[in-house]
Each structure stands twice: as C-alpha cells, then as structure tokens.
Design a protein around this motif. Sequence first.
Motif, PDB file in Angstrom:
ATOM      1  N   ASN A   1       0.812  -1.225   0.000  1.00  0.00           N
ATOM      2  CA  ASN A   1       0.000   0.000   0.000  1.00  0.00           C
ATOM      3  C   ASN A   1       0.844   1.273   0.000  1.00  0.00           C
TER       4      ASN A   1
ATOM      5  N   ARG B   1      -2.508  -1.753  10.380  1.00  0.00           N
ATOM      6  CA  ARG B   1      -2.188  -1.903   8.959  1.00  0.00           C
ATOM      7  C   ARG B   1      -0.999  -2.826   8.769  1.00  0.00           C
TER       8      ARG B   1
ATOM      9  N   GLU C   1      -1.490   2.510  12.515  1.00  0.00           N
ATOM     10  CA  GLU C   1      -0.349   2.003  11.744  1.00  0.00           C
ATOM     11  C   GLU C   1      -0.040   0.563  12.127  1.00  0.00           C
TER      12      GLU C   1
END
Length: 297
Positions: free
Chosen positions: A123, A172, A169
């Motif tokens: 990503n 993710r 974060e």
Amino acid sequence: MALTITGLSKTYPNGVHALKNISLTIGNNMFGLLGPNGAGKSTLMRTIATLQEPDSGTIFLDGIDVLQQKDAVRQTLGYLPQEFGVYPKMSALDMLSHLAVMKGITNAGERKEIVEALLNQTNLWAFRKKALSTYSGGMKQRFGIAQALLGKPRLIIVDEPTAGLDPAERNRFLNLLSSIGRDVTVILSTHIVEDVRELCPRMAIIAAGELLLEGAPSEALAALNGKIWSKVVATDDELRALESELRVISSHLVAGQHEIRVFADSAPGEGFRAVDSGLEDVYFLNLSSQSAAKAAN
C-alpha cells in the motif's frame, strides 16, 4: 519448510549471556518469538539472518547449514531488523529498485514489474515518488517489508516491527504481515503480547537468553483455564502483602488502584474473582517462574 535450531549459545565479550542452549523447530507458519527487551531475541534473529556467529549450536533451514552456507541462506531469506538504513532523500521507488539490483534482479523489465507489485502489495504505490524521509513510522515499516520480500524469500524475519507505531499504523502493518504469512514462513520477534496473540498459531517465550515455553498459544491458554484470579487492591501495603503471600503474576492500574492477577488452583482469598486467561498471563507466569527459580538458586 523447517528451521531447526539446536543448542544455540552466545556470550558477548562484556559477559552478557545472550543465548543459553536454545533449541527450536519452526515450521511453515507465522511464528511468534516473545520476550522482554534484552531477552536475546535480536541476537537469535541476527544469528539466523547470518549477521553474527554463535559460540555453539547449529541452525538448519531445509537441509541448508545456516552457519556454514550463508550465501545459500541469504538467497531465500528476507529480513527486517529493528532499525534498517535507507537513503532518506531517495524515493521508495528508486530505493526499492536499487535494492532489487543488489538482490540480483538485474533485468530491467522484471525488476520494474517486481518493484511495482511490492509497492502495491504494501500500500505504498500512491507514495512511491516521495522521499523516504517523509514517511511515517508505519510507512517505513511497510517499506521494510517490501524490501524483505525482494527475491521471493521462503523465510522472513521481522524484529520488533510494531514498536513505536500508533494503533492505526500497527493494525495496517499486522494485516500486511498476516497476508504474507499465508505464503511464507514469518518469524515475528516482539515484546508486544498482542502482536503474537493476533497473528501466530505457534510461539516461543524467551527471557534472559533462555527458552521458557514453545507451543501453540491456544494450548498455553488452555493450561491456565480456571487458574487466573483478579482483585482490585486499595492500598500499596495490601498489594505488597498479597505479593508476599500469593503467586501474583501481574498488576496494572485501574482508576488509580492496582488490579492484580494471581495464578492459583482455587480462589486465593476474599474478594478474588475468576477471570478468563489471556496470553499476557501466559507470558508473565513464565517470566515470574524464571525469576522465582533464579531466586531459589
């Protein structure tokens, strides 16, 4: 794929016994290596990654002697250390292309395809032309995974990857690790219990260079069923008294008061309630057992 570690020991020149006769077998899954800071986890990871030598012991990766056939290991290994260096002014695209060349991917067309696929997988495609110095902590860690995946490794080592990341974060990054772990073996070295609980079907606990536990988190939790008790303690004096009388494995503050968790076969006293066991209980119980054993000696 199997990674077999047998009798691994390491003592540094300053006298620190970083590893003490460690033996582990890691199969084709996401494996959690859990332990406090200074436990010896990074020493073990660096040794598996061929970056330092042990004093004794062996490591084999699918028949490859890791300590003797370093080049063969490096061809099948991806590594994200606690701190990894990048050229801060380079873009992610240029840096990953540069690292791909160093990894032996010299065909320009093939390299472009691989680099673009990895930036998409992590990503980072939308940020591919931005300087790495502008990346957040989570983005830098995702870039670290992208470089670790160059060359299609069969074994990936990540050392304390979520330390310092904010909750979003961290989520993710863990989702990324989980998706990678379906295809390759990932060793996740961390002191964060939640990371192991959320990701790893098998784990080990290491502290002061010693292996304290190896197995499935579910099995370790099952062994504590009905044996964890909780109580809120009003004063520090009461806390100290209970710590001297009972097997207190952890405590934390709740609204300014100490909530303690005790390991016992039956209710340890008035005011205690039975609670579900968690992986944190497994972790602290093993650490406290090690401390008690050292105190007895």
